[in-house]
Design a protein around this motif. Structure first.
Motif, PDB file in Angstrom:
ATOM      1  N   ALA A   1       0.837  -1.205   0.000  1.00 48.04           N
ATOM      2  CA  ALA A   1       0.000   0.000   0.000  1.00 48.04           C
ATOM      3  C   ALA A   1       0.873   1.256   0.000  1.00 48.04           C
ATOM      4  O   ALA A   1       0.597   2.227  -0.725  1.00 48.04           O
ATOM      5  CB  ALA A   1      -0.926  -0.011   1.215  1.00 48.04           C
ATOM      6  N   LEU A   2       1.916   1.236   0.808  1.00 45.00           N
ATOM      7  CA  LEU A   2       2.809   2.403   0.885  1.00 45.00           C
ATOM      8  C   LEU A   2       3.562   2.605  -0.427  1.00 45.00           C
ATOM      9  O   LEU A   2       3.771   3.739  -0.867  1.00 45.00           O
ATOM     10  CB  LEU A   2       3.779   2.241   2.053  1.00 45.00           C
TER      11      LEU A   2
ATOM     12  N   THR B   1       2.508   1.739  -3.414  1.00 41.71           N
ATOM     13  CA  THR B   1       1.538   2.248  -4.386  1.00 41.71           C
ATOM     14  C   THR B   1       1.308   3.744  -4.183  1.00 41.71           C
ATOM     15  O   THR B   1       1.255   4.526  -5.141  1.00 41.71           O
ATOM     16  CB  THR B   1       0.210   1.496  -4.262  1.00 41.71           C
ATOM     17  N   ALA B   2       1.160   4.157  -2.914  1.00 40.68           N
ATOM     18  CA  ALA B   2       0.961   5.578  -2.616  1.00 40.68           C
ATOM     19  C   ALA B   2       2.194   6.393  -3.000  1.00 40.68           C
ATOM     20  O   ALA B   2       2.080   7.502  -3.539  1.00 40.68           O
ATOM     21  CB  ALA B   2       0.653   5.757  -1.129  1.00 40.68           C
TER      22      ALA B   2
ATOM     23  N   ALA C   1       2.155   6.928  -6.686  1.00 40.11           N
ATOM     24  CA  ALA C   1       1.105   7.873  -7.086  1.00 40.11           C
ATOM     25  C   ALA C   1       1.472   9.307  -6.726  1.00 40.11           C
ATOM     26  O   ALA C   1       1.113  10.253  -7.439  1.00 40.11           O
ATOM     27  CB  ALA C   1      -0.214   7.482  -6.425  1.00 40.11           C
ATOM     28  N   LEU C   2       2.190   9.473  -5.631  1.00 46.58           N
ATOM     29  CA  LEU C   2       2.538  10.817  -5.159  1.00 46.58           C
ATOM     30  C   LEU C   2       3.909  11.287  -5.644  1.00 46.58           C
ATOM     31  O   LEU C   2       4.365  12.372  -5.281  1.00 46.58           O
ATOM     32  CB  LEU C   2       2.485  10.857  -3.625  1.00 46.58           C
TER      33      LEU C   2
ATOM     34  N   ASP D   1       8.747   3.590  -0.817  1.00 48.86           N
ATOM     35  CA  ASP D   1       7.946   3.774   0.387  1.00 48.86           C
ATOM     36  C   ASP D   1       8.737   4.428   1.513  1.00 48.86           C
ATOM     37  O   ASP D   1       8.169   5.144   2.351  1.00 48.86           O
ATOM     38  CB  ASP D   1       7.361   2.433   0.843  1.00 48.86           C
TER      39      ASP D   1
ATOM     40  N   LEU E   1       8.576   8.101   1.074  1.00 54.28           N
ATOM     41  CA  LEU E   1       7.231   8.543   1.458  1.00 54.28           C
ATOM     42  C   LEU E   1       7.127   8.693   2.974  1.00 54.28           C
ATOM     43  O   LEU E   1       6.639   9.708   3.489  1.00 54.28           O
ATOM     44  CB  LEU E   1       6.202   7.536   0.947  1.00 54.28           C
TER      45      LEU E   1
ATOM     46  N   ARG F   1      -3.198  12.559   3.627  1.00 49.42           N
ATOM     47  CA  ARG F   1      -3.095  12.701   2.167  1.00 49.42           C
ATOM     48  C   ARG F   1      -2.773  11.350   1.523  1.00 49.42           C
ATOM     49  O   ARG F   1      -3.278  11.034   0.437  1.00 49.42           O
ATOM     50  CB  ARG F   1      -2.000  13.728   1.843  1.00 49.42           C
ATOM     51  N   VAL F   2      -1.955  10.545   2.193  1.00 46.87           N
ATOM     52  CA  VAL F   2      -1.616   9.221   1.661  1.00 46.87           C
ATOM     53  C   VAL F   2      -2.862   8.350   1.614  1.00 46.87           C
ATOM     54  O   VAL F   2      -3.127   7.662   0.613  1.00 46.87           O
ATOM     55  CB  VAL F   2      -0.515   8.564   2.526  1.00 46.87           C
TER      56      VAL F   2
ATOM     57  N   THR G   1      -5.141   9.417  -1.128  1.00 49.00           N
ATOM     58  CA  THR G   1      -4.643   9.018  -2.447  1.00 49.00           C
ATOM     59  C   THR G   1      -5.071   7.599  -2.796  1.00 49.00           C
ATOM     60  O   THR G   1      -5.461   7.315  -3.940  1.00 49.00           O
ATOM     61  CB  THR G   1      -3.105   9.134  -2.485  1.00 49.00           C
ATOM     62  N   LEU G   2      -5.025   6.713  -1.812  1.00 52.42           N
ATOM     63  CA  LEU G   2      -5.365   5.308  -2.062  1.00 52.42           C
ATOM     64  C   LEU G   2      -6.863   5.043  -1.953  1.00 52.42           C
ATOM     65  O   LEU G   2      -7.419   4.219  -2.689  1.00 52.42           O
ATOM     66  CB  LEU G   2      -4.616   4.413  -1.069  1.00 52.42           C
TER      67      LEU G   2
END
Length: 717
Positions: free
Chosen positions: A505-506, A508-509, A512-513, A518, A521, A534-535, A538-539
């Motif tokens: 998940a991290l 992917t975020a 995207a960001l 990760d 991030l 915000r994370v 985003t997901l």
């Protein structure tokens, strides 16, 4: 060009017993020998030796040196011979001319072995008669002043030789004014863009702050008058290379440089120097660590002066030097003061160092050294006074800028050694890490395996290498803590939404960001550069907002217009989403959308039937709304490209730009770009306006004249 009579008169002004006939004969002979020769500029070659002679009259040198300056190229470049010069002008002058001729043939920028041998020749010639190097320095100064006529590749060679050899040599001779000019002239060849950038900033600073030198000079004069001290106050802006070197050493930009002006107080006695120092310190605040007393502890070249830096007008740093007239003479002319004449006799300046002592020490040291590397190190230790050469316990030489500390020394050897430094010893004695190193000292660094760089080291270090390594290490150390904190914040934010902050998940975020991975991030979350919310948004935008926010169709960005009607944004005010808008109906041309505060709305006040109530459609608008920005930026290399990059980083697209005013120091241009809404436009303008090379960044609206012209062409329904 100076005539023979004028040159003789210049010498006679400081030496009434001068042999004017000797100077006129040397002038005539050199003119005859060089007849028909021209410089690359097309001027008669004879102008060069005359200008060199003129430079030496400013140093009040004796007749023989002036005659040598006139004749210095005759043996090398004309049919004149040593015997002929000796027969006409005597052995003393012939030897001087021959010495300069030999110096000219020395290649000081050759390979190390040859360079060492040529340095030996240079100092041996100086040891025989120091006036030889004085003529050679004046010769090099005039050549550098006229270097623009030399082919570019030779300009670079001569400029590098000047920067590496002749400028430091002039400094070691105590001729600081010549050193500064030689460095600046060489700088103009080796880095013209850097020098021009400094000069442009000076022009801008003078325009913004006025005649700072005159105001500060008047302030100092007033304080001295109140203290009853008779003195002359001089002020000047430092040369471009001096500014550039300080910027490089401190790793700062021009805007952060404070002491770019220097002021000098010349008194009648040493007692007055200290009294003037008291008056200055009583009026202004001393900058800690910027006080040096070279009167009680003179430099090896005889330089004496008090240096202090205070906080002057508007809190700006002001460097002040205080010295007597005799000290000033030595500071300006160095060893040339040893040869100065006044009223027909050599003047004994009690502060002038006898150059023979230094040269004798140098030559003795050279004779003892058979190793070329050791010899060159000795030369640098003696000549490069703006650099510090220290030794490791194994005898290896480490070159550092003046003011360097053991921290700089450790990082100059190896980054890991710098990171593990805990203490230092200088010549076997333990000293604090902030101790300033001096030439010839032996430095031993004490380390510990568990040591890590400390934040205070940034202020202690002076070299860019040390500061950068310390900052990288501190950043890496902080990053570990930020990642740990960011992971905990992300876990809590995901748990609040009933989700788990898994690695996938991290990742992917992060993708995207726009983060590399990760860990980047999480570091951004821990450093408060990004929120954990915000994370999650985003997901899982539906969970965060309840329902997704729709994207607005650009063709239907405005609510209130008949779907069959055509509309466009008025070019006069260029309204964007987030601003209040109104529509004006035009016959055959649909609806024109204006901002509610547009100046043109005044003309429609008596036509209410044409007004249409409009608003922007809710949702996310695409970055397709063109606006024009009025920019005034510095005319420096790379500035426009940097500004365009800033705009791109804000996800705004540049569609056009037009220059409307070009000045030597500034450009004014109109830049068209596409933005999403008013908030987006504000973010772009804020990012651009924060750049130090942007004088103005504002939204462009049509002028009153343009509005009036538009009024004349408006067509009612």
């Amino acid at each position: 060009m100076i005539s023979a009579d004028d040159l003789a008169a210049l010498v006679r002004a400081y030496n009434p017993r001068s042999d004017g006939d000797l100077i006129r004969r040397a002038y005539a002979y050199a003119e005859e020998m060089h007849r028909g020769q021209v410089r690359r500029s097309g001027e008669p070659y004879f102008m060069h030796p005359v200008e060199v002679a003129g430079l030496l009259t400013e140093q009040h040198l004796d007749d023989a040196t002036i005659a040598c300056a006139l004749l210095h190229d005759t043996i090398e470049d004309t049919r004149a011979s040593y015997d002929e010069v000796e027969r006409r002008f005597g052995t003393d002058i012939a030897r001087l001319v021959d010495g300069v001729t030999k110096l000219t043939k020395i290649e000081l920028n050759s390979a190390e072995t040859r360079q060492a041998e040529n340095f030996r020749k240079l100092f041996m010639a100086m040891a025989e008669d120091l006036r030889v190097i004085l003529v050679k320095l004046a010769d090099r100064l005039h050549n550098m002043r006229t270097i623009k006529h030399v082919p570019p590749e030779k300009q670079v060679v001569k400029a590098r030789e000047t920067m590496d050899i002749y400028a430091p040599l002039a400094g070691r001779m105590g001729m600081q004014w010549m050193r500064e000019e030689l460095e600046d002239l060489a700088f103009a060849v080796l880095n013209p863009d850097g020098r021009n950038s400094i000069l442009r900033r000076f022009v801008r600073l003078q325009r913004e702050s006025g005649d700072v030198i005159r105001r500060i000079t008047a302030d100092i004069e007033h304080e001295l008058w109140k203290a009853g001290i008779e003195a002359e106050v001089q002020g000047r802006a430092k040369r471009a290379f001096s500014i550039w070197r300080k910027m490089e050493e401190k790793g700062i930009g021009f805007s952060r440089l404070s002491d770019i002006y220097g002021f000098r107080i010349v008194t009648h006695s040493a007692a007055d120097c200290y009294a003037a120092l008291g008056a200055v310190h009583q009026r202004w605040t001393l900058v800690p660590g910027r006080f040096k007393d070279y009167i009680s502890q003179p430099k090896s070249n005889g330089y004496r002066s008090i240096h202090t830096t205070v906080l002057g007008r508007d809190g700006k740093r002001v460097e002040v030097q205080i010295r007597t007239r005799e000290m000033h003479e030595v500071a300006e002319r160095g060893v040339a003061a040893h040869w100065s004449y006044r009223d027909g006799v050599r003047t004994a300046n009690r502060f002038a160092v006898d150059p023979a002592v230094w040269l004798r020490q140098m030559t003795e040291r050279f004779e003892e050294s058979a190793d070329h590397a050791e010899f060159l190190e000795a030369v640098k230790l003696e000549m490069y006074t703006d650099q510090v050469f220290c030794f490791t316990p194994k005898g290896e030489v480490v070159k550092l800028p003046r003011g360097a500390t053991p921290i700089d020394f450790a990082y100059a050897i190896h980054t890991n050694l710098g990171h593990r430094t805990v203490a230092a010893k200088i010549d076997g004695i333990r000293v604090p890490l902030w101790t300033r190193l001096k030439n010839g000292q032996s430095v031993e660094v004490v380390t510990a395996a568990a040591q890590t760089p400390q934040a205070t080291w940034i202020d202690i270090a002076t070299t860019g290498r040390a500061k950068s390594a310390i900052r990288r290490a501190l950043k890496a150390e902080r990053r570990v803590g930020h990642v740990r904190l960011g992971r905990e914040l992300a876990r809590a934010a995901f748990a609040h939404m009933g989700k788990r902050a898994t690695e996938k998940a991290l990742r992917t975020a992060a993708d995207a960001l726009g983060y590399d991975d990760d860990e980047d991030l999480l570091a951004a979350i821990g450093a408060s550069q990004l929120t954990a919310r915000r994370v999650v948004e985003t997901l899982y935008p539906e969970l965060a907002h309840g329902s997704p926010v729709p994207d607005v169709d650009p063709a239907r960005a405005i609510v209130g217009v008949d779907p069959r009607a055509h509309y466009d944004r008025a070019p006069c005010c260029q309204p964007v989403p987030g601003e209040r808008i109104v529509g004006i109906a035009n016959r055959g041309r649909g609806v024109q959308v204006h901002a509610i505060d547009c100046p043109r709305m005044v003309e429609f006040e008596d036509q209410p039937e044409r007004w249409i109530d409009l608003q922007w459609a809710p949702g996310h608008h695409a970055a397709s709304h063109a606006v024009t920005v009025d920019l005034t930026i510095s005319n420096d290399a790379g500035v426009l490209g940097r500004i365009c990059t800033l705009i791109g980083e804000q996800n705004a697209n540049i569609s056009d730009l037009r220059f409307i005013d070009r000045k030597p120091d500034f450009f004014r241009l109109l830049l068209d770009m596409d933005v999403r809404d008013a908030e987006h436009l504000h973010a772009v303008l804020m990012a651009v306006d924060s750049d130090s090379d942007v004088a103005r960044a504002a939204r462009h609206r049509e002028t009153a004249a343009a509005v009036a012209a538009a009024q004349r062409t408006a067509q009612p329904v």
